[in-house]
Design a protein around this motif. Structure first.
Motif, PDB file in Angstrom:
ATOM      1  N   GLN A 157      -9.088  -0.337  -0.556  1.00  0.00           N
ATOM      2  CA  GLN A 157      -9.543  -1.624  -0.078  1.00  0.00           C
ATOM      3  C   GLN A 157     -10.919  -1.574   0.587  1.00  0.00           C
ATOM      4  O   GLN A 157     -11.749  -2.433   0.372  1.00  0.00           O
ATOM      5  CB  GLN A 157      -8.513  -2.149   0.930  1.00  0.00           C
ATOM      6  CG  GLN A 157      -8.934  -3.386   1.666  1.00  0.00           C
ATOM      7  CD  GLN A 157      -7.802  -3.899   2.556  1.00  0.00           C
ATOM      8  OE1 GLN A 157      -6.726  -3.332   2.582  1.00  0.00           O
ATOM      9  NE2 GLN A 157      -8.054  -4.959   3.261  1.00  0.00           N
ATOM     10  N   SER A 205       0.815  -1.211   0.000  1.00  0.00           N
ATOM     11  CA  SER A 205       0.000   0.000   0.000  1.00  0.00           C
ATOM     12  C   SER A 205       0.846   1.258   0.000  1.00  0.00           C
ATOM     13  O   SER A 205       0.554   2.206  -0.728  1.00  0.00           O
ATOM     14  CB  SER A 205      -0.914   0.022   1.216  1.00  0.00           C
ATOM     15  OG  SER A 205      -1.803  -1.042   1.155  1.00  0.00           O
ATOM     16  N   ASP A 251      -5.921  -0.849  -4.774  1.00  0.00           N
ATOM     17  CA  ASP A 251      -5.295  -1.435  -3.595  1.00  0.00           C
ATOM     18  C   ASP A 251      -6.276  -2.383  -2.925  1.00  0.00           C
ATOM     19  O   ASP A 251      -7.196  -1.961  -2.240  1.00  0.00           O
ATOM     20  CB  ASP A 251      -4.876  -0.312  -2.641  1.00  0.00           C
ATOM     21  CG  ASP A 251      -4.077  -0.838  -1.453  1.00  0.00           C
ATOM     22  OD1 ASP A 251      -3.878  -2.071  -1.378  1.00  0.00           O
ATOM     23  OD2 ASP A 251      -3.667  -0.028  -0.613  1.00  0.00           O
ATOM     24  N   GLU A 252      -6.073  -3.648  -3.148  1.00  0.00           N
ATOM     25  CA  GLU A 252      -6.943  -4.690  -2.606  1.00  0.00           C
ATOM     26  C   GLU A 252      -8.420  -4.334  -2.772  1.00  0.00           C
ATOM     27  O   GLU A 252      -9.147  -4.205  -1.801  1.00  0.00           O
ATOM     28  CB  GLU A 252      -6.626  -4.926  -1.127  1.00  0.00           C
ATOM     29  CG  GLU A 252      -5.135  -5.100  -0.901  1.00  0.00           C
ATOM     30  CD  GLU A 252      -4.804  -5.756   0.417  1.00  0.00           C
ATOM     31  OE1 GLU A 252      -5.701  -6.386   0.995  1.00  0.00           O
ATOM     32  OE2 GLU A 252      -3.648  -5.657   0.844  1.00  0.00           O
TER      33      GLU A 252
HETATM   34 MG   LIG Z   1      -2.406  -2.441   2.212  1.00  0.00          MG
END
Ligand SMILES: [Mg+2]
Ligand SMILES: Nc1ncnc2c1ncn2[C@@H]1O[C@H](COP(=O)(O)OP(=O)(O)OP(=O)(O)O)[C@@H](O)[C@H]1O
Ligand SMILES: Nc1ncnc2c1ncn2[C@@H]1O[C@H](COP(=O)(O)OP(=O)(O)OP(=O)(O)O)[C@@H](O)[C@H]1O
Ligand SMILES: [Mg+2]
Ligand code: NI
Lengths: 314, 482, 322, 288, 369
Positions: free
Chosen positions: C91, C41, C173-174
């Motif tokens: 995320q 991240s 990011d995810e």
């Molecule tokens: Mg992360």
């Protein structure tokens, strides 16, 4: 919404009753005989006895309470022992004064406390943050009367900029009214600003690290917009709630400030009434402030409701 | 032209028969005329009554009233109106004036402008009472109409009429055009503003928001005098401040300083340096005292001068009373800063004589109740003062005196003070009071400490103000230069 | 694209991310895998210039975007590129949208900022985007608040917001970690479709090898702030070289085949301060040898496959005794 | 058995609270301030200063000088000595009254928040009633019951500060009680009493700590109002509050009389607040 | 075998709103679930977020009270237990929480956390005995005794989850209910905890009820699986059977949605569209009909009854027989031989086999020795 409102009002009723019982009982337990104050220096026993009968002070206390609350329900809050004025009339006279003072102080508190809170949260750990905190704490720990008298001596006596004290209704001379109220509002406001600043700061600290603030940054928005729009908007809920409570507190009594600046508001009225054991006045004011307090709580909830889309659309 | 006066507190109800506050009386001097008034030297002079004669036997007073006087509502003032007024003061159930007029048995209206007051017994104090609230004339029409609510809209015959009152904010009066002495009045309106904080009151005067304030704080005197825009006027008060001891009011009288505590009371009195007290707390503005009136006044018994401090004598008295090792006393005092200061100074002074004094500060209502119930040992209290000496002493120390909280009782004192009431001969009265003083100085149910000095601070534009020992603000002849 | 990037946080003895190189071509999906805390991240944030300026230091690193090179140590990317040329999806779909504003406004805001168009146009664009991400009845959604949407729907809104300005590079990011498998499948498909349509480059961060297998063109395996293996996804999965990559693959329970005890990577990721010199994986590596105290240079294998291990390919260097 | 994980050799953190606290600069400053004033208060009897009640009538309201560093007060007592002795009363007033408020408010808040329902309704209504009742009436009534003294002033202040703590605690508890770790305590069958004291209480304390340090300020100043009512410190014993209160009448003539107590109150308040912030961080094992 | 835990038709309805602002509603979080767990088995419950898994788990061990239905543990009523009975239940049935970060009191040391159940259930232990037991427990879950005086935040997620497991083991339970015990963990850590749970289950003869939404983990660990959808169990059977021959369309969709590292680029699998409906306002009939590709009018109106085949496989679908028992096509193992070989080498290495350099092919071999 309406149902919510009604339910809140329903909850408020026992609270108000409780307060009135509580204060009534408390008053009766106060030492000192109101009639001795009332009878004058000579304290004629005949007059004392007559007054005692007149104000029904010989009745058992529960009966006195029931009589009072019964009358209160019909809108009659009794008359002042001291000035013979109906309490409702006194309250009607004082309420606008107190409201004006409360509103203006709140404006000061908000104007100082919220920006300071935002800045100190945004610059957490920096010198700015420390300074803001120390200033806020000094606002909290400087006694109102000291600041008040100092302001009077400087601003009114020395520089002759503002009237030293008193009250002018806005209807009579709007600007003069604002000018007269400026110093007391500032004095009261600074104390509240401290509380407001601390709460704003912690709310903003929580919000500034949130994911949606990051999202706002990722959109390429300016820092200003990120902080003032995206972050502040979400920190607002606790701030508004607190503000409403502070406002309630202001109505209940800005005793010392009103005393210093000779503002004929609730604070002064209630203090004088307590000292003179002017039961009906004390009881009446407590009732009104309690209602005010609860209304403010209600407004705080409403604000909560309006500011929080989650609740609004449910 | 408007005159703005800063008062120390908000007056109570504005009905002369019901009111009881000092500040209330200040407002009345502009609002309500009395039958008679006083001079700064306490001589009784005509106001609404132009002449009066006391009968030989002292049992009645004939009075002639001023003609052409009207009340603010237009009701004419005459003998009947005056009689109605006296009757209201005596019979209205809420009236606080009953005891003041107790000696008037009846009022006979003998003509349009003449009347006779029949007394129950000769009473030298009646005219003095009529020089205050008991002698204030209110419109009988308004009084009948409003009853006990008269105070909401008081109608009298004074130089100013009532306009409005906002509790704790202001009382506004305006000039009454039909006033019998209108040319002596130079203001169109007068506004009274209650401002309790002395510093703020002075600040308001300095900033020009006020023209005049009453009761300037003694410690502010130097500062006010240094300000060239301010004039300070002063007059020694008719009242006194002192320590009242419980010598016979209930169980609490049973203490070393109580019933049998004459010696200790003397010791206490001796161990106080009244001059220093006055100097420390009041910057020397007050007058040290040991009697009901201040040393300069007419009725002061010069034979009993203000004692000088004598610690050795005090210690000796303590020893004589069997307290050579010291003695404890608890004194209650109001919780205002002046009283606290006084008590702390006294505490330090008497400690040197071996008197261990504890201060119990109480707020006024509590203190008053405790005092009248006899639940105290000693109490720091004052009295605002009356024009006639009788008003300063009779009710305090005679056996059934209305405010004899001390519970003092001495047949000889009773006899002397009663006799002083019944004669109109000033010299004779002085002698009687002096004789009573000889006993009281010995017994000391009340240890007199000082006499206040009224201080008025005026804007330098104010002219013609005359200070009176009763602390009132008389507006006759007062004017403001532009 | 990203060259020799390192990152260090205030008060930490070592760099959180060390000498990372990443390349994404237009139209390509690069997946970064690695376990929690390995620096995925923060690397992405650094690209977007979203690192906290008071604590993060970038001692080294530059980025080339579209022919322009930025020296990340001194300048971040300008804020007008953020959200337009490069966009990011986070995320947490539940918390990444501002709960106080309508989603239409949140999307439009970004359009207004970068396209400088009128409010109405921006809203029209927002509506179009919502439609494109397949949100049912987009007209009504425009005026709804985030809490009125489910997690999957919110993630679609995030995607719509990210793509509203036609970015050249998307960093995700995810994006599906917080979502259920069924929704995850929908979102992955959506990203892939949109990416195919617009031809943007995509960096997708995940620690789910299944997701990588499903969407990636190329993959970069990260451990302790270093890239330990990169390459086309088929290469890496069929020919994993680095012991960490192998360990990762071994740790995943399988949906088919026999159920044997899982092989794990022993130990835990050390804190940044306790990170070993040289090959950062050596504290947990079953094959570690003294040599590993020096940082292995990436070994280039066939087809763009590179691995940073002294022993690659493994079986040619090491064997089980006996 | 499972083999122990080799990577578990964490450095042994010793005395973490103190260490963390020491690294917190502003908290240290706060701590120093508080310790300074506490030390002064405790050392008052042995410091070479005049009797705080000794009056000198030739020295009424004299400005600071070599003989009297802080000047003299309205009846000629040494301000420095009174400041030092007053620290005792004021610190006690602040700390004890807040202690009372916390001791009553927090348990009630915990109970109201944790159990909800009728318990909560009753406690909440009473809290509101108490909040709406004017402090002054409460204080005078208590004075009447208990008799005037510093202790009773503390009780009065403490009681009137209680509702805030009830509210605050209740709100916190409502948030905390849904945490998984509270469930985990229930899952192992921990008695409610222990859940409240081990799980709920320690986790609701941080904001209470902050509120408490803020309330100390208000309490010190409230003691002044009460001594004005004759309920606080009894004369001639000094307290900052009563000194400030007396000084009010002499702001013009003797400004130092208000200055010293004012500054001291400010510094103590500042000290407690910085300390409170620092403690909150130091006591939280999660903060690094 | 006599079931160790049996649930009969348990239901949990949460009243919602009724607070100050919201409309009142009723969330049917768990809606008539029956289960029977045999001793020693590992029973898994799987389903999408919000389908009621956690609620069911909490009902089973009486962390919350059921609206209706009975739960019987080892012949004793759970739903009405109080006092001693409840305390015994708390000893015999333990819980592992999903989130290792929020389920440990941050202000208690690990030693106290793990020792606490002993305090409650074995009050007779002396302090030192308790400490010894705590050390043993920590060792059992792969931590060190010295860790007892550390605080949870000093540990990584996997380690924290071990602490949670040690705490659950402390009272010597017979049944452990794990509410997503590995969902919050990283793959490599997850593998460690999965192994740990497997080992403990085997070594201590524990019965495990495992809640998860990761089907691969479920397949790996459990003997039997129940699939939940919107508060109801829609399919239940042995693990192998269910994974190979899923009958309910939802189970099938779920299985299809899992991205499989061994199965790359399978983009074109059938997806179910839409999301789970709100339990506040569940659709009539079969709750899955809103997303089911096979839904008919029957599904929209009539709630399907669970049907159990003789081998104990239960399905609640009107049409499962019509849909056919087509086994799921699975690529048995798509791992390349190279991968397989490396994994094997790696496995051996981690299991402690001695690794030696291969001399001939290592140019820099000398440096190694
Ligand atoms: Mg992360
Ligand atoms: N603001 C910060 N200050 C200090 N350290 C930080 C900060 N942000 C991240 N870190 C540290 O940097 C390292 C990498 O964090 P990062 O968030 O990039 O991990 P990640 O690979 O994204 O993990 P995850 O899979 O959990 O999202 C971690 O050790 C983290 O503790
Ligand atoms: N205390 C509660 N009050 C009201 N509703 C609740 C409560 N607890 C759970 N619910 C609701 O019950 C439903 C089932 O929740 P539950 O937590 O059991 O789901 P889950 O399957 O465990 O989901 P997840 O996978 O997200 O943990 C959800 O819709 C949830 O919102
Ligand atoms: Mg759950
Ligand atoms: Ni496995």
């Amino acid at each position: 919404m309406l149902a919510f409102f009604l339910r809140r009002v329903a909850i408020a009723i026992p609270t108000i009753l409780l307060i009135s019982v509580f204060v009534f009982a408390l008053q009766k337990l106060l030492p000192g005989d109101p009639l001795l104050v009332l009878a004058g220096e000579e304290r004629d026993p005949e007059v004392l006895e007559f007054l005692r009968e007149k104000y029904r002070l010989n009745d058992p206390i529960p009966i006195q309470y029931l009589t009072w609350i019964g009358n209160a329900l019909t809108g009659d809050l009794g008359t002042s022992f001291r000035t013979n004025q109906p309490v409702t009339q006194l309250i009607a006279q004082k309420l606008p004064v107190t409201l004006q003072l409360a509103v203006m102080s709140l404006i000061f508190a908000i104007a100082i406390g919220i920006p300071a809170g935002i800045v100190s949260a945004y610059r957490k750990g920096t010198v700015t943050d420390y300074i803001a905190n120390v200033v806020a704490l000094s606002g909290l720990s400087i006694p109102n009367f000291w600041l008040g008298i100092m302001l009077i001596l400087l601003v009114s006596v020395k520089w002759q900029l503002l009237p030293a004290s008193g009250y002018v209704p806005p209807g009579e001379d709007f600007w003069l009214s604002i000018k007269t109220m400026l110093m007391p509002a500032f004095v009261l406001g600074t104390a509240l600003a401290a509380t407001l600043m601390r709460h704003t700061r912690s709310a903003m600290l929580g919000v500034l690290t949130s994911d949606y603030v990051r999202t706002a940054r990722a959109k390429g928005l300016s820092e200003r917009k990120v902080v003032l729009k995206h972050a502040f908007r979400n920190a607002l809920t606790p701030i508004v709630t607190l503000t409403a409570l502070l406002f309630g507190e202001l109505i209940a009594g800005a005793v010392l400030t009103e005393q210093i600046f000779t503002i004929p508001g609730f604070g002064k009225l209630v203090v004088d009434a307590v000292f003179n054991r002017d039961y009906a006045v004390v009881q009446g004011i407590v009732l009104v402030t309690a209602v005010g307090f609860i209304v403010m709580n209600l407004l705080a909830d409403m604000a909560y409701f309006l500011l929080n889309p989650r609740l609004r659309s449910a | 032209q408007d005159l703005r006066i800063g008062l120390q507190e908000d007056p109570d109800v504005l009905d002369p028969d019901q009111s009881r506050t000092f500040v209330g009386r200040i407002v009345y001097t502009a609002l309500c005329d009395k039958l008679v008034d006083i001079t700064p030297d306490l001589e009784i002079i005509p106001q609404l009554a132009t002449e009066w004669t006391v009968a030989e036997d002292g049992m009645s007073i004939d009075m002639t009233l001023r003609e052409g006087v009207v009340f603010h509502d237009g009701t004419p003032f005459n003998a009947q109106a005056a009689a109605d007024n006296i009757s209201r003061s005596q019979t209205l159930e809420e009236s606080r004036r009953k005891s003041e007029l107790a000696s008037i048995a009846s009022v006979e209206v003998t003509g349009d402008y003449t009347l006779t007051l029949n007394l129950t017994a000769p009473d030298a104090t009646v005219m003095a009472q009529l020089a205050d609230r008991a002698g204030m004339m209110i419109s009988p029409t308004a009084a009948t109409e409003a009853g006990t609510d008269f105070g909401a809209n008081p109608i009298c015959s004074g130089p100013f009429r009532f306009v409005e009152r906002i509790a704790q904010d202001r009382i506004v009066l305006e000039k009454f055009a039909d006033y019998w002495n209108a040319e002596a009045i130079n203001f169109d309106t007068v506004t009274y503003l209650p401002i309790p904080d002395t510093t703020v009151r002075l600040a308001n005067l300095q900033s020009g928001d006020l023209d005049m304030i009453e009761r300037l704080s003694a410690t502010d005197l130097a500062q006010a005098e240094a300000d060239e825009d301010i004039i300070v006027e002063r007059a020694t008060s008719l009242g006194y401040d002192g320590m009242t001891f419980n010598v016979g009011n209930g169980d609490r009288a049973d203490n070393p300083f109580g019933t049998d505590g004459k010696l200790l009371r003397q010791a206490l009195s001796l161990s106080i340096d009244r001059q220093a007290l006055s100097q420390v707390v009041f910057d020397g503005v007050t007058t040290p005292g040991n009697q009901q009136y201040s040393p300069g006044s007419n009725f002061y018994a010069a034979a009993y001068p203000v004692p000088t401090r004598d610690i050795e004598a005090a210690k000796a008295l303590l020893a004589e009373a069997g307290f050579a090792d010291g003695v404890d006393i608890e004194v209650q005092a109001p919780n205002d800063t002046d009283s606290q200061q006084v008590m702390q100074v006294i505490q330090a002074m008497v400690a040197e004589a071996g008197i261990n004094l504890t201060i119990t500060s109480k707020e006024f209502a509590t203190m008053l109740a405790d005092q009248s119930a006899g639940s105290y040992t000693a109490s720091l209290v004052g009295w605002s003062g009356r024009v006639d000496p009788d008003g300063n002493i009779h009710q305090f120390v005679t056996t059934d005196g209305g405010i004899n909280d001390s519970g003092y009782s001495n047949a000889e004192v009773d006899r002397l003070l009663n006799a002083a009431r019944q004669t109109n001969d000033t010299a004779e009265r002085k002698a009687l009071y002096a004789e009573a003083q000889s006993i009281l100085s010995e017994d000391l149910p009340i240890v007199y400490l000082w006499h206040d000095t009224w201080l008025w601070a005026l804007d330098s534009a104010i002219e013609g103000f005359v200070p009176y020992p009763d602390g009132m603000i008389r507006l006759k002849g007062v004017s403001k230069s532009e | 694209m990203l060259r020799n990037f390192s990152l260090r946080f205030r008060g930490q003895g070592a760099c959180v991310v060390e000498n990372v190189d990443l390349d994404v071509a237009a139209g390509e999906i690069l997946c970064i895998v690695g376990e929690s805390g390995c620096g995925k991240s923060v690397t992405a944030m650094a690209l977007m210039g979203l690192l906290p300026s008071d604590t993060a230091r970038i001692p080294d690193g530059s980025m080339t975007f579209d022919g322009r090179t930025f020296d990340l140590t001194t300048e971040g990317i300008p804020s007008d590129m953020r959200g337009s040329d490069m966009a990011m999806i986070f995320q947490e779909p539940m918390t990444s949208l501002n709960p106080a504003f309508r989603i239409g406004d949140q999307i439009a805001e970004s359009v207004e900022r970068h396209k400088g168009c009128s409010r109405a146009d921006a809203r029209a664009r927002a509506l179009e985007m919502l439609r494109r991400v397949g949100l049912p009845s987009p007209e009504q959604r425009l005026d709804q608040y985030p809490h009125q949407l489910s997690g999957g729907q919110r993630q679609r809104v995030m995607i719509a917001m990210a793509l509203a300005n036609d970015p050249r590079l998307l960093i995700a990011d995810e994006p599906t970690t917080a979502l259920d498998v069924t929704i995850q499948a929908q979102i992955l498909e959506l990203i892939r479709d949109l990416q195919r349509d617009t031809g943007m480059g995509t960096i997708m961060i995940t620690h789910d090898l299944g997701v990588v297998a499903e969407v990636a063109d190329t993959v970069a395996v990260m451990y302790g702030g270093q890239i330990v293996e990169t390459g086309p996804v088929a290469e890496v999965f069929e020919n994993p070289q680095h012991p960490y990559t192998i360990g990762l693959m071994a740790s995943v329970p399988r949906l088919t085949g026999p159920r044997a005890r899982l092989t794990t990577i022993p130990g835990t990721v050390p804190t940044t301060d306790a990170m070993a010199e040289g090959c950062r994986f050596r504290t947990r590596c079953a094959f570690a040898a003294p040599l590993c105290a020096t940082r292995p240079a990436p070994t280039r294998l066939t087809g763009g496959h590179a691995v940073a291990c002294h022993f690659a390919p493994l079986e040619q260097h090491l064997a089980v005794a006996g | 058995m499972v083999a122990a994980d080799p990577a578990l050799d964490l450095p042994k953190p010793e005395n973490r609270v103190w260490k963390k606290f020491r690294s917190h600069k502003s908290a240290m400053l706060g701590g120093i301030l508080v310790v300074f004033f506490v030390a002064i208060a405790l050392l008052a009897p042995i410091l070479p200063i005049p009797d705080p009640a000794a009056t000198d009538w030739s020295l009424v309201r004299k400005a600071p000088s070599a003989a009297h560093w802080m000047g003299t007060d309205e009846i000629g007592r040494d301000m420095l000595s009174r400041m030092i002795w007053g620290a005792q009363a004021s610190l006690l007033a602040g700390v004890i009254s807040v202690g009372i408020a916390v001791a009553i408010g927090v348990p009630l808040g915990v109970v109201a928040g944790y159990f909800g329902g009728w318990t909560d309704a009753v406690i909440s209504r009473c809290t509101e009633a108490l909040l709406a009742a004017p402090f002054l009436i409460l204080a005078i009534a208590l004075a009447a019951f208990l008799g005037p003294s510093l202790t009773n002033a503390m009780i009065a202040i403490g009681i009137s500060a209680t509702p805030v703590f009830i509210r605050l605690t209740r709100g916190q508890v409502i948030n905390i009680k849904v945490e998984d770790y509270v469930d985990s305590a229930r899952a192992i069958g921990l008695p409610t009493r222990l859940i409240l004291s081990r799980y709920i209480l320690p986790n609701v304390l941080p904001p209470i700590l902050v509120q408490a340090t803020l309330t100390i300020a208000t309490a010190i100043i409230a003691e002044a109002s009460l001594s004005f009512l004759g309920l606080g410190q009894q004369p001639p014993a000094p307290s900052w509050g009563s000194m400030l209160n007396t000084a009010k009448n002499f702001l013009n003539q003797a400004p130092w009389m208000a200055l010293w107590p004012g500054i001291s109150i400010f510094l103590v308040v500042l000290g407690f607040n910085l300390l409170g912030d620092g403690l909150r961080d130091a006591l939280d094992p999660r903060e690094h | 075998m006599k079931p160790i835990l049996e649930a009969q038709n348990v239901t949990k309805h949460f009243p919602t709103g009724g607070g100050l602002f919201q409309k009142k509603g009723l969330v049917k979080a768990v809606d008539g679930v029956s289960l029977s767990i045999t001793p020693g088995e590992t029973f898994a419950i799987v389903g999408e977020s919000g389908c009621g898994k956690s609620t069911l788990a909490r009902l089973l061990m009486r962390l919350i009270d059921a609206t209706t239905g009975d739960v019987v543990f080892d012949g004793k009523q759970v739903t009405t237990a109080r006092g001693k009975a409840l305390s015994d239940l708390r000893r015999d049935v333990q819980f592992i929480f999903q989130d290792p970060f929020s389920s440990l009191n941050p202000r208690m040391s690990v030693g106290r956390l793990v020792g606490e159940p002993l305090e409650v259930h074995a009050p007779d232990l002396s302090k030192s005995e308790r400490q010894a037991k705590v050390s043993a427990l920590l060792a059992q879950v792969g931590l060190r005794p010295e860790h007892a005086d550390r605080y949870p935040h000093e540990f990584s997620g996997g380690q924290r989850q071990r602490i949670g497991i040690a705490r659950a083991l402390a009272s010597g339970p017979r049944l452990i209910i794990g509410d997503e015990p590995v969902s919050a963990l990283d793959v490599s850590v997850q593998a460690q905890v999965v192994n740990l749970l497997g080992d403990l289950g085997r070594d201590l003869g524990l019965t495990l009820i495992l809640i998860a939404h990761d089907l691969a983990v479920i397949r790996h660990m459990s003997d039997r699986v129940a699939v939940m959808y919107l508060g109801k169990i829609v399919e239940q059977g042995t693990t192998d059977d269910l994974f190979e021959r899923p009958r309910h369309p939802y189970t099938r969709a779920l299985l299809d949605a899992i991205p499989d590292p061994d199965d790359r680029g399978s983009a074109s699998r059938a997806r179910i569209e839409g999301e789970m409906p709100s339990p506040l306002n569940p659709p009539p009939g079969c709750a899955f009909h809103t997303r089911c590709p096979h839904a008919t009018d029957l599904c929209r109106t009539k709630v399907p009854m669970p049907q159990t085949t003789p081998d104990g496989h239960m399905t609640a679908c009107h049409h499962w027989q019509d849909l056919g028992l087509t086994p799921r096509q699975t690529t048995a193992s798509s791992r390349s031989p190279a991968t397989q070989a490396r994994l094997e080498l790696y496995r051996k290495a981690t299991e402690g086999a001695k690794i030696i350099p291969v001399a001939s092919k290592t140019p820099d071999r000398e440096e190694l020795t």
